[in-house]
Every structure is written in structure tokens, then in C-alpha cells.
Write an enzyme that holds these catalytic residues in place. Structure first.
Site, PDB file in Angstrom:
ATOM      1  N   TRP A  11      75.319 -19.234  22.332  1.00 35.09           N
ATOM      2  CA  TRP A  11      76.690 -19.423  21.881  1.00 35.09           C
ATOM      3  C   TRP A  11      77.013 -20.895  21.691  1.00 35.09           C
ATOM      4  CZ3 TRP A  11      79.908 -18.019  18.801  1.00 35.09           C
ATOM      5  CH2 TRP A  11      81.288 -17.956  18.965  1.00 35.09           C
ATOM      6  N   ARG A  33      70.694 -29.709  29.329  1.00 31.69           N
ATOM      7  CA  ARG A  33      70.267 -30.339  30.585  1.00 31.69           C
ATOM      8  C   ARG A  33      68.750 -30.432  30.678  1.00 31.69           C
ATOM      9  NH1 ARG A  33      71.218 -25.524  35.105  1.00 31.69           N
ATOM     10  NH2 ARG A  33      69.862 -23.979  34.115  1.00 31.69           N
ATOM     11  N   TYR A  50      66.816 -19.175  21.750  1.00 34.49           N
ATOM     12  CA  TYR A  50      68.046 -18.406  21.607  1.00 34.49           C
ATOM     13  C   TYR A  50      68.403 -18.034  20.175  1.00 34.49           C
ATOM     14  CZ  TYR A  50      68.887 -19.575  26.502  1.00 34.49           C
ATOM     15  OH  TYR A  50      68.780 -19.705  27.867  1.00 34.49           O
ATOM     16  N   LYS A 105      83.055 -16.401  29.672  1.00 33.36           N
ATOM     17  CA  LYS A 105      84.010 -15.319  29.891  1.00 33.36           C
ATOM     18  C   LYS A 105      83.692 -14.632  31.214  1.00 33.36           C
ATOM     19  CE  LYS A 105      84.295 -14.394  24.901  1.00 33.36           C
ATOM     20  NZ  LYS A 105      84.051 -13.419  23.816  1.00 33.36           N
ATOM     21  N   GLY A 139      87.203 -14.557  21.723  1.00 33.38           N
ATOM     22  CA  GLY A 139      87.380 -13.641  20.608  1.00 33.38           C
ATOM     23  C   GLY A 139      86.117 -12.903  20.236  1.00 33.38           C
ATOM     24  N   LYS A 194      86.078  -6.892  28.872  1.00 33.83           N
ATOM     25  CA  LYS A 194      85.427  -6.182  27.756  1.00 33.83           C
ATOM     26  C   LYS A 194      83.930  -6.019  27.983  1.00 33.83           C
ATOM     27  CE  LYS A 194      83.527  -9.988  25.654  1.00 33.83           C
ATOM     28  NZ  LYS A 194      82.222 -10.175  24.999  1.00 33.83           N
ATOM     29  N   ASP A 247      87.753  -8.081  20.668  1.00 32.50           N
ATOM     30  CA  ASP A 247      86.521  -8.361  21.394  1.00 32.50           C
ATOM     31  C   ASP A 247      85.966  -7.107  22.056  1.00 32.50           C
ATOM     32  OD1 ASP A 247      84.501 -10.050  22.158  1.00 32.50           O
ATOM     33  OD2 ASP A 247      85.708 -11.294  23.489  1.00 32.50           O
ATOM     34  N   ASN A 259      75.612  -6.230  26.536  1.00 32.81           N
ATOM     35  CA  ASN A 259      76.236  -5.385  27.554  1.00 32.81           C
ATOM     36  C   ASN A 259      76.163  -3.911  27.164  1.00 32.81           C
ATOM     37  OD1 ASN A 259      77.514  -7.430  29.500  1.00 32.81           O
ATOM     38  ND2 ASN A 259      78.145  -8.181  27.501  1.00 32.81           N
ATOM     39  N   GLU A 284      76.573 -10.595  30.539  1.00 33.83           N
ATOM     40  CA  GLU A 284      77.576 -11.052  31.498  1.00 33.83           C
ATOM     41  C   GLU A 284      78.256  -9.905  32.240  1.00 33.83           C
ATOM     42  OE1 GLU A 284      78.150 -13.925  32.565  1.00 33.83           O
ATOM     43  OE2 GLU A 284      77.391 -15.344  31.087  1.00 33.83           O
TER      44      GLU A 284
END
Length: 336
Positions: A11, A33, A50, A105, A139, A194, A247, A259, A284
Site C-alpha cells: 500500500w 527500513r 509486494y 487500519k 477507503g 470491515k 470499503d 481477508n 489485517e
């Protein structure tokens, strides 16, 4: 604008790419990092781990090293770390003078067995960096689509107009629309809940229960989300917008949703560890489900779908049993 994105996950990389492609020609730095990842991205001009299929714009700078050195002179700082790393990074950035926004989030996790409850990102900021002028960018959005320039709409949420305006100036473009909202509580609750609800709908889809069942779960899930948000001081209308309903629908139905995929894999008989390992990226909702329920219990808010997801993830319910509990509750008024 000089924009610094801290965190080179999917992201963070996608937002940095979008900002670097902005028609006004921003100067964008993507910080990681990991010095090895930095060197690799500089050499290959892509984020192989990614977003391997998306080239980094030639104007996008990739950097490592002390984070304080990166934000000198910045007009906007975007924190793209997971929720677990937010407290530490905001502590380092507590004297930052530029508007700051985070992308993560969820509720912050608390130690197992603790009677405490997790905080939303803006509550963490209030504890460790109260003087920061900050907010959230949220969003319905998959990183791959944003990185490829596919049409997307996001929400810039903050009590500070300066943050909202900086995010709009930095990212609003023909392909990425950014709408301002001062209800940061509602926006953050939507982003946290969500992911948990997407696991439930993924379970429903994995068991082939049909579109009717999926629609019922999404609708009742939105009620849960709104109930928790109102208890925390959010506005009801926020949950009918991009960071709430928008979302939720994306994460609960989209094939790119990690998810939702967790729920599908659990329905197929995989263990939670097998499901998580197969993703290659963080889902998440797996980590935030318990924190969502903890906060709800502290407030006396009923969230049966979220509670069912926690029981499923903990192995206390089999997939079919979990769905039965979610779909066969006693009848009551719809708005209850």
C-alpha cells in the site's frame, strides 16, 4: 509538494507511485527500513516482493536510513506501516512539522489476557504525539489497482483542515479521487471492522452458501460497524460512505481481498496458520478481530458476527457451526 511515504509494503508503494505520477509533478520519496530492499528497488525499479508487476516511476526516489533525515522539508508525510508499528513510528515523528497521515487500519493489539482494549490510530497519536497535525487516508482500495492507475476513490480524514487539504493536493487526480471528511472516528472504525467482516463473508463464499447469504452478512455487518462507531462518537452518515459501506463491499467481495481469502481457505478445511502462510502478505482482519471485539465488549456493544469470527479463528467453532451461529440468531427488529 515534497511527499515522503514511510513504509514500502504494497500500500505504501502504491500511494508513492500514485503521488509520483501526479500531473503537478510532486517530489516523492519512498522510505524503507530495510537497506537491502532499498538497494534492490533502486536497481530493479520495482517492489519485487509486494508489487512485482508495477514499475516505479523514474521520478520516485527510494531511500533508507534514519527516518528523521527523510522528513526534513517535507510538505506531507504518509505513514504506511502496519498498525503494530504505528506507535513506535509516531513517537519518532512527534516533532514533525508537516501534515501527517497514516494508511493502517484497525485497533492496536493489547497483550493476551489483558483487560485493556486496543486504540484506534488517532487515539494512539493522541497518546504519543499529541502535537502532530495528523489524520488518516482510507477507503475502498486494493494496492495493485491504485499502483496501476485504475479509478479509485479515497477519504482524507482528519479534524485538521490542513491535513485534509494536503492529502487532496498530493493525491487527487483523474484516476484517484480524494474526498475530505472530518469524522476520523467513523472513518477509522469502518477501516478496522470491515476486515473482520470480510473473513465472515469469505467463509460464506467458501462454503458456497450463495449470494443471498453473502448479502445478509454484509448488511448485518454494516449494522455492527455503525453500532460500534456511534458508541465511539462517530457520525452515522460516515458509514454509508466510502470508508464504511464502500470499503466493506470491496473487501468482502473482491477477489484481491486477503481477508476474504482467509475465510475461503478456512471453509476449505485449512488451519488458520496454513491460510495465513499461503497468502504471503498480512491479512489485517486476522489480527484485528480480537481487538475489535475487545473494544466492543468494553463499550457494551453487541457484535455477533465479529464475535463469531474470533471464535472461528481461535478454533472454538468449525466453519459450518460459525455460519449457523451467524445466520440463525433469534428474529428481532432489523435496525436493532
Amino acid at each position: 509538494m515534497k511527499i515522503v511515504v514511510l513504509g514500502a509494503g504494497a500500500w505504501g508503494t502504491a500511494v508513492a507511485i500514485s503521488a509520483a505520477h501526479h500531473p503537478t509533478g510532486h517530489a516523492v520519496t519512498l522510505w524503507t527500513r530495510d537497506a537491502h530492499q532499498c538497494a534492490e528497488m533502486q536497481a530493479t525499479r520495482c517492489n519485487a516482493r509486494y508489487l512485482p508487476d508495477v514499475a516505479l516511476p523514474h521520478t520516485l526516489q527510494v531511500a533508507a536510513g534514519p527516518v528523521q533525515a527523510q522528513i526534513v522539508g517535507a510538505d506531507l508525510v504518509i505513514v504506511a506501516t502496519p498498525m503494530a508499528a504505528l506507535r513506535s513510528l509516531l513517537t519518532q515523528l512527534r516533532h514533525c512539522q508537516a501534515p501527517l497521515a497514516w494508511l493502517c487500519k484497525g485497533f492496536e493489539a493489547v497483550p493476551a489476557g489483558s483487560s485493556a482494549f486496543g486504540l484506534l490510530a488517532h487515539e494512539v497519536r493522541a497518546e504519543v504525539a499529541p502535537d502532530l497535525v495528523a489524520g488518516a487516508l482510507s477507503g475502498p482500495s486494493f494496492a495493485q489497482e491504485v499502483a496501476r492507475g485504475q479509478p479509485t476513490a479515497l477519504v482524507a480524514a482528519s479534524e485538521h483542515a490542513r491535513v485534509r487539504e494536503a492529502l487532496v493536493q498530493a493525491l487527487h487526480s483523474p484516476s484517484l479521487r480524494v474526498y475530505a471528511n472530518d469524522d476520523i472516528v467513523g472513518v477509522e472504525v469502518g477501516g478496522a471492522v470491515k476486515n473482520v467482516l470480510a473473513i465472515a463473508t469469505g467463509l460464506c463464499d467458501g462454503l458456497a452458501l450463495g449470494l443471498n447469504a453473502r448479502a445478509a452478512l454484509i448488511t448485518r455487518g454494516l449494522t455492527e460497524m455503525t453500532r460500534l462507531g456511534l458508541a465511539l462518537g462517530a457520525r452515522a452518515e460516515t458509514f454509508m460512505g466510502l470508508s464504511g459501506l464502500g470499503d466493506l463491499v470491496l473487501t468482502a467481495t473482491g477477489d484481491l481481498s486477503r481477508n476474504r481469502r482467509v475465510g475461503q481457505l478456512l471453509a476449505q478445511g485449512q488451519s488458520l496458520q496454513q491460510a495465513v502462510n499461503s497468502l504471503g502478505h498480512v491479512a489485517e482482519g486476522v489480527y484485528s478481530a480480537r481487538t475489535v471485539v475487545q473494544r466492543a465488549l468494553h463499550l457494551g456493544v453487541e457484535m455477533p458476527i465479529s464475535e463469531g469470527v474470533v471464535a472461528l479463528l481461535d478454533g472454538q467453532l468449525r466453519p459450518l457451526d460459525a455460519v449457523s451461529i451467524l445466520m440463525e440468531r433469534d428474529p428481532k427488529q432489523e435496525c436493532a
